[in-house]
Design an enzyme around this catalytic site. Structure first.
Site, PDB file in Angstrom:
ATOM      1  CG  HIS A  34      -1.831  -1.067   1.413  1.00 50.06           C
ATOM      2  ND1 HIS A  34      -1.690  -2.041   2.374  1.00 50.06           N
ATOM      3  CD2 HIS A  34      -2.972  -1.374   0.732  1.00 50.06           C
ATOM      4  CE1 HIS A  34      -2.688  -2.887   2.290  1.00 50.06           C
ATOM      5  NE2 HIS A  34      -3.480  -2.520   1.297  1.00 50.06           N
ATOM      6  CB  SER A 183      -4.141  -7.131   4.674  1.00 42.16           C
ATOM      7  OG  SER A 183      -3.837  -5.883   4.099  1.00 42.16           O
TER       8      SER A 183
END
Ligand code: PAF
Length: 281
Positions: A34, A183
């Site tokens: 990210h 994640s």
């Protein structure tokens, strides 16, 4: 760094941000993947907006929406350190109020691979991304190559619905052993974490075969399957060698750009990864 929760707060804060504006849509629990998108946006845009929203409509009923990792204070600290201008953290109620009934469906490019394994997933992604684009009105939107089909679905809807923005796809960020950052890697126990490197090993085996001149699509898929078969904790869901533009499986000879991709359960955790051959996203 400003934060907004409601649509009104977002619109108010958005007014003061200079163009070009870059949007990085995320579901939070941020990692280096990210942050690489945020850094690209920071380099290329005058303002950077990040959205954090675990979008319930892109998860199937048996999927991990409830246990999807969340850590907003940590995410905000990371984004502040990257010089982000505005973080939008809408609520499910704000995004999908009582009576909500409008959906965005992308057809062909959303149908195979992830679309086939996760019915409704891309309807949820496309709908929330359109809502994010409408609210934030970015000039550029940043997505990771790790979710290559998602990037193609979003490019398609941007073209089809005439959004005046550029979709920027940034390279997958990997751990030193090749595992793509996600994640969901947090779900892996130490044994599974070691086994999870098999995805990248499988992809690089097929890539090496391609670089050595192999152009038969079945043999490229078999090269990935053979590596996966050697890892007892791996349960492959699909292994694909598809045309990069429309994600239809190559048959016979691979005579143009290809996306090698796979989805593999490692224990109870479903992981995806991909590599592009002979082109770029
Ligand atoms: O890639 C993601 O994190 C999500 O699918 C996205 C694009 C933020 C939409 O919820």
């Amino acid at each position: 760094m400003e934060t907004a929760i409601t649509l009104d707060e977002l619109r108010q804060a958005r007014k003061n941000l200079p163009a070009p504006l870059g949007l990085v849509p995320t579901m939070g629990y941020l990692h280096e993947g990210h942050l690489s998108l945020v850094r690209a946006a920071r380099r290329e845009c005058a303002s950077v907006v990040v959205s954090i929203f675990v979008n319930p409509t892109q998860f199937g009923p048996q999927e991990d929406f409830d246990r999807y990792p969340r850590d907003l204070p940590r995410d905000l600290a990371l984004l502040e350190a990257e010089g982000v201008d505005l973080v939008w953290t809408p609520t499910p109620q704000g995004m999908y109020p009582e009576g909500y009934q409008t959906w965005v469906t992308v057809e062909k490019v959303a149908a195979p691979l992830e679309g086939a394994m996760r019915p409704g997933h891309f309807r949820g992604v496309a709908t929330v991304v359109v809502k994010l684009f409408n609210a934030v009105q970015p000039d550029r939107a940043y997505f990771g190559q790790k979710d290559a089909q998602q990037a193609l679905v979003i490019r398609r809807l941007v073209a089809d619905l005439n959004f005046p923005l550029e979709v920027v796809v940034c390279p997958t960020v990997r751990e030193p052993d090749g595992l793509a950052m996600s994640s969901r890697n947090i779900y892996l126990n130490p044994q599974e974490r070691r086994a999870a490197t098999v995805l990248y090993c499988a992809l690089t085996a097929a890539q090496a075969a391609y670089q050595a001149g192999e152009r038969n699509a079945d043999r490229l898929r078999q090269a990935m399957e053979a590596v996966l078969a050697r890892e007892p904790l791996a349960r492959p869901q699909y292994v694909s060698c598809a045309r990069l533009d429309d994600l239809q499986e190559w048959q016979g000879e691979v005579s143009g750009p290809a996306l090698l991709s796979l989805a593999v359960f490692i224990g109870g955790t479903r992981l995806i990864d991909n590599l592009v051959l002979g082109g770029e996203l």
